[in-house]
Design a protein around this motif. Structure first.
Motif, PDB file in Angstrom:
ATOM      1  N   LEU A 193      52.580   2.700  81.428  1.00  0.00           N
ATOM      2  CA  LEU A 193      53.923   2.998  80.937  1.00  0.00           C
ATOM      3  C   LEU A 193      54.107   2.287  79.597  1.00  0.00           C
ATOM      4  O   LEU A 193      53.311   1.409  79.229  1.00  0.00           O
ATOM      5  CB  LEU A 193      54.954   2.535  81.958  1.00  0.00           C
ATOM      6  CG  LEU A 193      55.011   3.355  83.249  1.00  0.00           C
ATOM      7  CD1 LEU A 193      56.003   2.744  84.230  1.00  0.00           C
ATOM      8  CD2 LEU A 193      55.351   4.810  82.975  1.00  0.00           C
TER       9      LEU A 193
ATOM     10  N   THR B 117      56.518  10.398  91.519  1.00  0.00           N
ATOM     11  CA  THR B 117      56.702   8.947  91.507  1.00  0.00           C
ATOM     12  C   THR B 117      57.264   8.446  92.830  1.00  0.00           C
ATOM     13  O   THR B 117      57.902   9.177  93.576  1.00  0.00           O
ATOM     14  CB  THR B 117      57.654   8.512  90.369  1.00  0.00           C
ATOM     15  OG1 THR B 117      58.915   9.134  90.560  1.00  0.00           O
ATOM     16  CG2 THR B 117      57.087   8.888  89.010  1.00  0.00           C
TER      17      THR B 117
ATOM     18  N   ARG C  42      52.492   2.980  86.223  1.00  0.00           N
ATOM     19  CA  ARG C  42      53.133   4.144  86.834  1.00  0.00           C
ATOM     20  C   ARG C  42      53.328   3.919  88.333  1.00  0.00           C
ATOM     21  O   ARG C  42      52.399   3.503  89.015  1.00  0.00           O
ATOM     22  CB  ARG C  42      52.267   5.378  86.620  1.00  0.00           C
ATOM     23  CG  ARG C  42      52.159   5.762  85.168  1.00  0.00           C
ATOM     24  CD  ARG C  42      51.406   7.068  84.971  1.00  0.00           C
ATOM     25  NE  ARG C  42      51.271   7.325  83.558  1.00  0.00           N
ATOM     26  CZ  ARG C  42      52.274   7.736  82.768  1.00  0.00           C
ATOM     27  NH1 ARG C  42      53.446   7.973  83.273  1.00  0.00           N
ATOM     28  NH2 ARG C  42      52.075   7.926  81.480  1.00  0.00           N
TER      29      ARG C  42
END
Length: 186
Positions: free
Chosen positions: A134, A98, A108
């Motif tokens: 998400l 990430t 994301r």
């Protein structure tokens, strides 16, 4: 607006205003190509997206001069598969890597995801279905994927909303036509 109504407007306006672009729209997607597309992203395709592909499987626009709008070519199922492979080769597909400075909400915070299915291209940027959002997001939300940066927030909640927005703009005449650059939404 449902998918068929949106395509009725798009087909009518393009045939009247830009027949050369209307002629680039392909017919319905082949069932085998549709199955390969779903397999390539590893997720179920939204019903509204499948309905649209059953009407028009993208464009045949080899010169990239007859775009649907704003330099965006609508990709066929086969082209979506190829484009997805290209993005994975260029950007990877690591959902665990990430971008720390981004605050995740609906999308994301990564450079690329197998669950992002790009369906338009404008010099590699384009609109994509987010099939792996998400928890605060919705499967099938529409993202604009830049090739050179993190993914922004969703622009539309669904493919139907995206296509309806485009149809409504065409129906309202909210576009200009440039002889060299094609159709531009205003």
């Amino acid at each position: 607006m449902n998918i068929d109504s949106a395509w009725d407007i798009i087909d009518r306006v393009l045939a009247d205003q830009l027949p050369q672009v209307a002629e680039t729209l392909r017919g319905p997607v082949d069932d085998a190509d549709l199955a390969r597309l779903a397999q390539s992203v590893g997720r179920e395709l939204p019903e509204d997206f499948v309905t649209s592909l059953r009407r028009h499987d993208g464009q045949h626009n080899p010169t990239a001069l007859l775009d649907l709008f704003d330099h965006h070519t609508l990709l066929s199922a086969t082209a979506m598969i190829d484009h997805s492979k290209m993005r994975i080769e260029a950007l990877g597909d690591d959902i665990d890597d990430t971008i720390d400075w981004m605050t995740p909400d609906k999308v994301r915070p990564i450079m690329n995801c197998r669950g992002w299915l790009q369906f338009t291209t404008a010099e590699t940027d384009g609109y994509a279905l987010d099939l792996d959002p998400l928890p605060a997001g919705e499967a099938g939300q529409i993202l604009y994927l830049p090739i050179d940066g993190p993914t922004p927030a969703p622009e539309f909640p669904s493919y139907r909303a995206w296509l309806s927005n485009y149809a409504e703009k065409l129906d309202a005449g909210a576009f200009t036509i440039d002889d060299t650059l094609g159709l531009w939404l205003t």
